[in-house]
Design an enzyme around this catalytic site. Sequence first.
Site, mmCIF file in Angstrom:
data_model
loop_
_atom_site.group_PDB
_atom_site.id
_atom_site.type_symbol
_atom_site.label_atom_id
_atom_site.label_comp_id
_atom_site.label_asym_id
_atom_site.label_seq_id
_atom_site.Cartn_x
_atom_site.Cartn_y
_atom_site.Cartn_z
ATOM 1 C CG ASN A 153 -0.268 -0.029 2.503
ATOM 2 O OD1 ASN A 153 0.374 0.951 2.862
ATOM 3 N ND2 ASN A 153 -0.354 -1.140 3.232
ATOM 4 C CB ALA A 202 1.423 -0.085 10.737
HETATM 5 N N1 CTP Z 1 -5.169 -2.305 11.768
HETATM 6 C C1 CTP Z 1 -4.559 -3.397 12.336
HETATM 7 N N2 CTP Z 1 -4.576 -4.604 11.717
HETATM 8 C C2 CTP Z 1 -5.194 -4.745 10.531
HETATM 9 C C3 CTP Z 1 -5.837 -3.645 9.927
HETATM 10 C C4 CTP Z 1 -5.798 -2.432 10.576
HETATM 11 O O1 CTP Z 1 -3.983 -3.263 13.430
HETATM 12 N N3 CTP Z 1 -5.187 -5.946 9.944
HETATM 13 C C5 CTP Z 1 -5.159 -1.023 12.493
HETATM 14 C C6 CTP Z 1 -4.418 0.104 11.783
HETATM 15 O O2 CTP Z 1 -3.055 0.121 12.170
HETATM 16 C C7 CTP Z 1 -5.161 1.329 12.253
HETATM 17 C C8 CTP Z 1 -6.593 0.830 12.443
HETATM 18 O O3 CTP Z 1 -6.472 -0.588 12.592
HETATM 19 O O4 CTP Z 1 -4.714 1.805 13.500
HETATM 20 C C9 CTP Z 1 -7.522 1.147 11.302
HETATM 21 O O5 CTP Z 1 -6.944 0.772 10.085
HETATM 22 P P1 CTP Z 1 -7.678 1.080 8.715
HETATM 23 O O6 CTP Z 1 -6.833 0.564 7.589
HETATM 24 O O7 CTP Z 1 -8.122 2.511 8.704
HETATM 25 O O8 CTP Z 1 -9.003 0.229 8.843
HETATM 26 P P2 CTP Z 1 -9.344 -1.284 8.814
HETATM 27 O O9 CTP Z 1 -9.586 -1.760 10.201
HETATM 28 O O10 CTP Z 1 -8.358 -2.050 7.995
HETATM 29 O O11 CTP Z 1 -10.762 -1.251 8.104
HETATM 30 P P3 CTP Z 1 -11.111 -0.883 6.562
HETATM 31 O O12 CTP Z 1 -9.903 -1.323 5.737
HETATM 32 O O13 CTP Z 1 -12.320 -1.694 6.309
HETATM 33 O O14 CTP Z 1 -11.347 0.595 6.515
#
Ligand code: CTP
Length: 402
Positions: free
Chosen positions: A209, A274
């Site tokens: 990403n 992250a």
């Molecule tokens: N995060 C995490 N582990 C994952 C995905 C996300 O710890 N597998 C954490 C990120 O580090 C961040 C928060 O969750 O602090 C939100 O991440 P984000 O990418 O905004 O959202 P997602 O939970 O992945 O949801 P979506 O992709 O559906 O928006």
Amino acid sequence: MLTEKKILVGVTGGIAAYKAAEVVRCLRKLNAQVHVAMTKSATEFITPLTLQSLSSNPVYCDLFDEPKLWNVEHIALAEHVDAVIIAPATANILAKMAMGLADDFLSTVLLATRAPIFVAPAMNHAMYHHPATQVNLALLKERGIQVIGPDTGFQACGTNGDGRMSEPVEIAESLVRFFTGSDWLKGKKALVTAGGTQEPLDPVRYLGNRSSGLMGYAIAEALQEAGAETFLVSAPTDLPTPYGVTRISVRTALEMHDAVLRLFPEMNVVVKAAAVADYRPLVEAVQKIKKTGTSLTLELVPNPDILAELGQKKTSQLLIGFAAETENLMANAQHKMKQKNVNLLVANDITKPGAGFGSPTNIVSFLFPDGRKIDLPQMSKLEVARHLTREIAKLLGVETKE
Ligand code: CTP
């Protein structure tokens, strides 16, 4: 962190003088302008040329040398600098300072300067515990001189005990704390995750990403600056590790998961900045995937949601999450805050100009479970990180001198 600060490093004659090179290097890395003054005995342990090369400035050894920069050099230098650090400080220089003796370049500057003085004592443990040294140290502290260390451990004389000079990084950090005025998080342990994870497809390709890691690295820097012992679990980035921070490099979401869960129990604060891949390829091909000229379907399986798992497992830890959104920022962010059980959520519309992945600035809002919301204007990611650090300190109940 020490940009525009002029620091005089005084080096006296003990075996730890060799570590003065590292002290100078640490201060330079923090952008300080460094001057060095050495006693004659110090030059027996380390050469002025070494310290001149590392500080990029002439080194002062003798009161009666030809002037290098100013006319009455010891007075000019005494007035010029913002702080003096004596590292290592022998029992002898401490005694001279306590008595106000001025019989060489360094001791004369010490008497003439009104800049704050720090000393990092280094000597054999018996010399350190001698009543004369202890009385001198007590007197110097009373006069406002800041004493850093000493540490306990193996000594050059072959024994174990108090009297080892503090590590150069710790010495530099004491100066940073002095100038930035914040040690709110001293004694706390903080973990930050940063960067975008990479999920391998085959030996040459991965799913990734656009996260640059800038926001997470700035947060690690700000937490370290505020005195926390800071760990950075980082997905691959091109960024240098912030000064004093312990970095643990990972690549995939699963590796990040393992590293974070291992450190989690001993942390006081965890900031999950992250961008973690939500999915990984079901299989990682052993050989490079060859093109066939037809379409290719990849099967992906979900990765663990690290933050949600921490939200379930947390005991006393303060948990900070991020929400990177491209639409319905507040609604999605509120949902994530509840779902992941965080104490503070940093909401971030990554489509706004001046915000999001790769941008040196960010525009964020802090959301709290009690319904409070703080909107910050566009600012550098380090400034955002410093605001966040202040909120973290408040949530931990630490006085932030606002
Ligand atoms: N995060 C995490 N582990 C994952 C995905 C996300 O710890 N597998 C954490 C990120 O580090 C961040 C928060 O969750 O602090 C939100 O991440 P984000 O990418 O905004 O959202 P997602 O939970 O992945 O949801 P979506 O992709 O559906 O928006």
